[in-house]
Design a protein around this motif. Structure first.
Motif, mmCIF file in Angstrom:
data_model
loop_
_atom_site.group_PDB
_atom_site.id
_atom_site.type_symbol
_atom_site.label_atom_id
_atom_site.label_comp_id
_atom_site.label_asym_id
_atom_site.label_seq_id
_atom_site.Cartn_x
_atom_site.Cartn_y
_atom_site.Cartn_z
ATOM 1 N N TYR A 145 0.842 -1.199 0.000
ATOM 2 C CA TYR A 145 0.000 0.000 0.000
ATOM 3 C C TYR A 145 0.873 1.242 0.000
ATOM 4 O O TYR A 145 1.963 1.248 0.573
ATOM 5 N N ASP A 177 -6.991 -5.895 4.516
ATOM 6 C CA ASP A 177 -7.697 -5.183 3.448
ATOM 7 C C ASP A 177 -8.762 -4.246 4.018
ATOM 8 O O ASP A 177 -8.899 -3.100 3.569
ATOM 9 N N MET A 216 -7.007 -1.244 5.694
ATOM 10 C CA MET A 216 -6.446 -0.290 4.734
ATOM 11 C C MET A 216 -7.531 0.509 4.026
ATOM 12 O O MET A 216 -7.347 1.687 3.730
ATOM 13 N N ALA A 257 -3.674 0.848 -2.849
ATOM 14 C CA ALA A 257 -2.748 -0.230 -3.197
ATOM 15 C C ALA A 257 -1.822 0.224 -4.314
ATOM 16 O O ALA A 257 -2.237 0.932 -5.240
#
Length: 168
Positions: free
Chosen positions: A46, A127, A130, A137
């Motif tokens: 990321y 995931d 984030m 990403a």
């Protein structure tokens, strides 16, 4: 290693070695190193996510926001996440809730990654984390190999990664 001494009919346990996070990671089993490699590559894929290595653990940041802390304990990889555990009541068996104290108020969720199924669930939680943090990403991220070769305790003592309490 642990030493046992008997004094006045009482057993006393005294640790011989104090291991740093890096020493525990170097001496971990291959399965733990593989899980560590996958999780670290996932986190660093990321934008603007940086990591910092300390004597006790590895911490991942997005700007000044602490997102994840990694720790190696035996055959497990402990993943501390800055997610609210109350949002995941339906999956309560997948993680452990940590009492909110001053030490871990920012990271109230703990997931002990010990196998491929828990690793997959940990990656799903990363995931979710984030997306909540607003991290994007990277499209051109190339995975790296973060596995470290095994070294003996004596070699790590000479490097200063393990403190030998008996020979100070």
């Amino acid at each position: 290693e642990v030493a046992v001494s008997q004094d006045n009919d009482k057993l006393k346990f005294k640790a011989r070695y104090i291991r740093t996070y890096l020493a525990r990671l170097i001496q971990a089993e291959d399965s733990v190193k593989d899980m560590y490699n996958v999780v670290k590559n996932k986190l660093l894929s990321y934008k603007k996510v940086k990591c910092r290595l300390s004597k006790k653990r590895e911490t991942f940041y997005l700007g000044r926001q602490t997102l994840v802390k990694l720790d190696v304990k035996g055959k497990k990889l402990d993943l501390y996440l800055s997610l609210d555990p109350s949002e995941f009541n339906d999956k309560a068996q997948y993680y452990n809730y940590i009492d909110i104290s001053q030490k871990n108020a920012l990271l109230p969720m703990l997931m002990k990654v010990s196998g491929p199924i828990k690793l997959r669930r940990a990656l799903e939680l990363i995931d979710i984390l984030m997306s909540k943090a607003g991290a994007l990403a990277l499209t051109n991220y190339e995975e790296q190999d973060y596995r470290m070769p095994y070294e003996s305790t004596d070699a790590l003592v000479r490097k200063g990664l393990i403190v030998d309490l008996w020979n100070q």
